[in-house]
Design a protein around this motif. Structure first.
Motif, PDB file in Angstrom:
ATOM      1  N   ARG A  45       6.823  -3.472 -27.667  1.00  0.00           N
ATOM      2  CA  ARG A  45       6.204  -2.472 -26.794  1.00  0.00           C
ATOM      3  C   ARG A  45       6.058  -1.186 -27.591  1.00  0.00           C
ATOM      4  O   ARG A  45       7.038  -0.679 -28.158  1.00  0.00           O
ATOM      5  CB  ARG A  45       7.060  -2.245 -25.564  1.00  0.00           C
ATOM      6  CG  ARG A  45       6.442  -1.282 -24.550  1.00  0.00           C
ATOM      7  CD  ARG A  45       7.250  -1.302 -23.270  1.00  0.00           C
ATOM      8  NE  ARG A  45       6.747  -0.337 -22.294  1.00  0.00           N
ATOM      9  CZ  ARG A  45       7.248  -0.200 -21.069  1.00  0.00           C
ATOM     10  NH1 ARG A  45       8.255  -0.966 -20.673  1.00  0.00           N
ATOM     11  NH2 ARG A  45       6.745   0.690 -20.232  1.00  0.00           N
ATOM     12  N   SER A  64       2.008   3.146 -22.598  1.00  0.00           N
ATOM     13  CA  SER A  64       2.561   2.169 -23.535  1.00  0.00           C
ATOM     14  C   SER A  64       1.736   0.895 -23.488  1.00  0.00           C
ATOM     15  O   SER A  64       0.962   0.658 -22.554  1.00  0.00           O
ATOM     16  CB  SER A  64       4.023   1.866 -23.216  1.00  0.00           C
ATOM     17  OG  SER A  64       4.138   1.176 -21.986  1.00  0.00           O
ATOM     18  N   GLU A  65       1.917   0.082 -24.509  1.00  0.00           N
ATOM     19  CA  GLU A  65       1.206  -1.192 -24.594  1.00  0.00           C
ATOM     20  C   GLU A  65       2.120  -2.251 -25.191  1.00  0.00           C
ATOM     21  O   GLU A  65       3.056  -1.933 -25.938  1.00  0.00           O
ATOM     22  CB  GLU A  65      -0.059  -1.057 -25.438  1.00  0.00           C
ATOM     23  CG  GLU A  65       0.203  -0.721 -26.896  1.00  0.00           C
ATOM     24  CD  GLU A  65      -1.081  -0.474 -27.683  1.00  0.00           C
ATOM     25  OE1 GLU A  65      -2.094  -0.130 -27.060  1.00  0.00           O
ATOM     26  OE2 GLU A  65      -1.053  -0.651 -28.914  1.00  0.00           O
ATOM     27  N   ARG A  66       1.847  -3.487 -24.869  1.00  0.00           N
ATOM     28  CA  ARG A  66       2.571  -4.615 -25.447  1.00  0.00           C
ATOM     29  C   ARG A  66       1.616  -5.376 -26.359  1.00  0.00           C
ATOM     30  O   ARG A  66       0.471  -5.625 -26.008  1.00  0.00           O
ATOM     31  CB  ARG A  66       3.130  -5.530 -24.361  1.00  0.00           C
ATOM     32  CG  ARG A  66       3.875  -6.751 -24.904  1.00  0.00           C
ATOM     33  CD  ARG A  66       4.582  -7.500 -23.801  1.00  0.00           C
ATOM     34  NE  ARG A  66       5.757  -6.771 -23.348  1.00  0.00           N
ATOM     35  CZ  ARG A  66       6.035  -6.504 -22.092  1.00  0.00           C
ATOM     36  NH1 ARG A  66       5.181  -6.856 -21.136  1.00  0.00           N
ATOM     37  NH2 ARG A  66       7.136  -5.880 -21.755  1.00  0.00           N
ATOM     38  N   ASP A  83       6.838  -9.955 -30.276  1.00  0.00           N
ATOM     39  CA  ASP A  83       6.423  -9.233 -29.072  1.00  0.00           C
ATOM     40  C   ASP A  83       7.123  -7.876 -29.019  1.00  0.00           C
ATOM     41  O   ASP A  83       8.356  -7.802 -28.958  1.00  0.00           O
ATOM     42  CB  ASP A  83       6.787 -10.067 -27.844  1.00  0.00           C
ATOM     43  CG  ASP A  83       6.326  -9.405 -26.561  1.00  0.00           C
ATOM     44  OD1 ASP A  83       5.155  -8.999 -26.497  1.00  0.00           O
ATOM     45  OD2 ASP A  83       7.150  -9.281 -25.630  1.00  0.00           O
ATOM     46  N   SER A  95       9.006   0.305 -16.143  1.00  0.00           N
ATOM     47  CA  SER A  95       9.489  -1.058 -16.375  1.00  0.00           C
ATOM     48  C   SER A  95       8.443  -1.946 -17.038  1.00  0.00           C
ATOM     49  O   SER A  95       8.791  -2.894 -17.754  1.00  0.00           O
ATOM     50  CB  SER A  95       9.940  -1.688 -15.049  1.00  0.00           C
ATOM     51  OG  SER A  95       8.863  -1.718 -14.116  1.00  0.00           O
ATOM     52  N   GLU A  96       7.167  -1.655 -16.837  1.00  0.00           N
ATOM     53  CA  GLU A  96       6.104  -2.468 -17.418  1.00  0.00           C
ATOM     54  C   GLU A  96       5.156  -1.596 -18.225  1.00  0.00           C
ATOM     55  O   GLU A  96       4.926  -0.422 -17.872  1.00  0.00           O
ATOM     56  CB  GLU A  96       5.315  -3.187 -16.321  1.00  0.00           C
ATOM     57  CG  GLU A  96       6.124  -4.218 -15.561  1.00  0.00           C
ATOM     58  CD  GLU A  96       6.569  -5.371 -16.434  1.00  0.00           C
ATOM     59  OE1 GLU A  96       5.828  -5.710 -17.381  1.00  0.00           O
ATOM     60  OE2 GLU A  96       7.655  -5.923 -16.174  1.00  0.00           O
ATOM     61  N   PRO A  97       4.593  -2.134 -19.300  1.00  0.00           N
ATOM     62  CA  PRO A  97       3.618  -1.362 -20.077  1.00  0.00           C
ATOM     63  C   PRO A  97       2.318  -1.165 -19.309  1.00  0.00           C
ATOM     64  O   PRO A  97       2.039  -1.881 -18.336  1.00  0.00           O
ATOM     65  CB  PRO A  97       3.398  -2.227 -21.325  1.00  0.00           C
ATOM     66  CG  PRO A  97       3.703  -3.618 -20.876  1.00  0.00           C
ATOM     67  CD  PRO A  97       4.807  -3.482 -19.864  1.00  0.00           C
ATOM     68  N   ASP A  98       1.535  -0.210 -19.748  1.00  0.00           N
ATOM     69  CA  ASP A  98       0.259   0.063 -19.098  1.00  0.00           C
ATOM     70  C   ASP A  98      -0.787  -0.995 -19.404  1.00  0.00           C
ATOM     71  O   ASP A  98      -1.740  -1.181 -18.640  1.00  0.00           O
ATOM     72  CB  ASP A  98      -0.265   1.439 -19.546  1.00  0.00           C
ATOM     73  CG  ASP A  98       0.645   2.560 -19.094  1.00  0.00           C
ATOM     74  OD1 ASP A  98       0.509   2.999 -17.947  1.00  0.00           O
ATOM     75  OD2 ASP A  98       1.510   2.972 -19.886  1.00  0.00           O
ATOM     76  N   ARG A  99      -0.623  -1.702 -20.535  1.00  0.00           N
ATOM     77  CA  ARG A  99      -1.629  -2.688 -20.941  1.00  0.00           C
ATOM     78  C   ARG A  99      -1.019  -3.655 -21.943  1.00  0.00           C
ATOM     79  O   ARG A  99       0.005  -3.374 -22.564  1.00  0.00           O
ATOM     80  CB  ARG A  99      -2.844  -1.984 -21.577  1.00  0.00           C
ATOM     81  CG  ARG A  99      -2.473  -1.129 -22.756  1.00  0.00           C
ATOM     82  CD  ARG A  99      -3.596  -0.216 -23.233  1.00  0.00           C
ATOM     83  NE  ARG A  99      -3.105   0.714 -24.251  1.00  0.00           N
ATOM     84  CZ  ARG A  99      -2.544   1.885 -23.993  1.00  0.00           C
ATOM     85  NH1 ARG A  99      -2.430   2.299 -22.742  1.00  0.00           N
ATOM     86  NH2 ARG A  99      -2.104   2.661 -24.961  1.00  0.00           N
ATOM     87  N   GLU A 100      -1.670  -4.800 -22.086  1.00  0.00           N
ATOM     88  CA  GLU A 100      -1.348  -5.746 -23.139  1.00  0.00           C
ATOM     89  C   GLU A 100      -2.579  -5.899 -24.024  1.00  0.00           C
ATOM     90  O   GLU A 100      -3.698  -6.013 -23.516  1.00  0.00           O
ATOM     91  CB  GLU A 100      -0.933  -7.094 -22.556  1.00  0.00           C
ATOM     92  CG  GLU A 100       0.361  -7.018 -21.761  1.00  0.00           C
ATOM     93  CD  GLU A 100       0.936  -8.385 -21.435  1.00  0.00           C
ATOM     94  OE1 GLU A 100       0.507  -9.375 -22.087  1.00  0.00           O
ATOM     95  OE2 GLU A 100       1.802  -8.456 -20.549  1.00  0.00           O
TER      96      GLU A 100
END
Length: 210
Positions: free
Chosen positions: A163, A151-153, A161, A196-201
């Motif tokens: 995801r 996933s990405e943000r 914003d 809980s967190e994306p793989d990248r922004e």
């Protein structure tokens, strides 16, 4: 898979978009004894369509069968079932509708209502070849495999914003609005937990990794 959690879910509606659509999250589940056993999948699968590359909206993307509400539809469940029949040949009488997921908004100004249903394993193929290029049934075990998900943000031009989710199975990539619906389905049906967190922004104008 426990679809009773889908049945108990109290879906959040979206009522202020310009247009309405209904889609069918069709589960091909071998646990139903009423379905044919010869050639049936060993594990639950979810049915997707791959849209034709020359469509004006969502060209080439993976999606659930479905589309915009028409005057002939009694409600959005009717829309989802009609479109599933027209696109891939799911007979409405054979679809055991379990419940709904939350409505979602799309960049094309639709409020999309997802209905979850068990369907028989009937070797589905494209019926409306103007819109549907392929039918793919992807195993739930593969969809929930962490190595097949990322996933990405990014800062979305319409929604701020956000995801974005990507499920990569058997050479297909499920992303966009369909992936958002799939995340909630997997959370409810099999207890899958989104990281809980994306793989990248990424920047707002970054290329989509598909």
């Amino acid at each position: 898979m426990d679809l009773s959690r889908v049945a108990r879910h109290d879906p959040v509606p979206v009522t202020d978009e310009e247009r309405e659509a209904g889609v069918l999250v069709a589960v091909v589940d071998p646990g139903n004894d009423a379905w044919p056993h010869d050639g049936a999948p060993e594990d639950p699968h979810v049915l997707f369509i791959k849209r034709q590359d020359d469509l004006g909206e969502h060209a080439g993307q993976m999606s659930f069968p479905g589309g915009g509400r028409e005057d002939v539809d009694p409600d959005l469940e009717g829309t989802a079932l009609r479109e599933a029949r027209e696109e891939v040949g799911v007979e409405p009488a054979s679809a055991d509708v379990i419940g709904r997921l939350d409505d979602i908004r799309t960049v094309t100004r639709y409020a999309v209502r997802p209905y979850v249903a068990r369907v028989p394993d009937a070797g589905y193929e494209p019926h409306d070849t103007r819109e549907v290029a392929e039918v793919a049934t992807l195993a739930v075990d593969d969809l929930t495999d962490r190595s097949n998900y990322d996933s990405e943000r990014r800062d979305h031009p319409h929604y701020g914003d956000i995801r974005l989710h990507y499920f990569r199975v058997d050479g297909y990539v499920v992303w966009g609005a369909t992936a958002r619906m799939l995340v909630q389905f997997l959370e409810l049906a099999v207890g899958w937990e989104m990281p809980s967190e994306p793989d990248r922004e990424v920047e707002a104008d970054a290329e989509f990794p598909v």
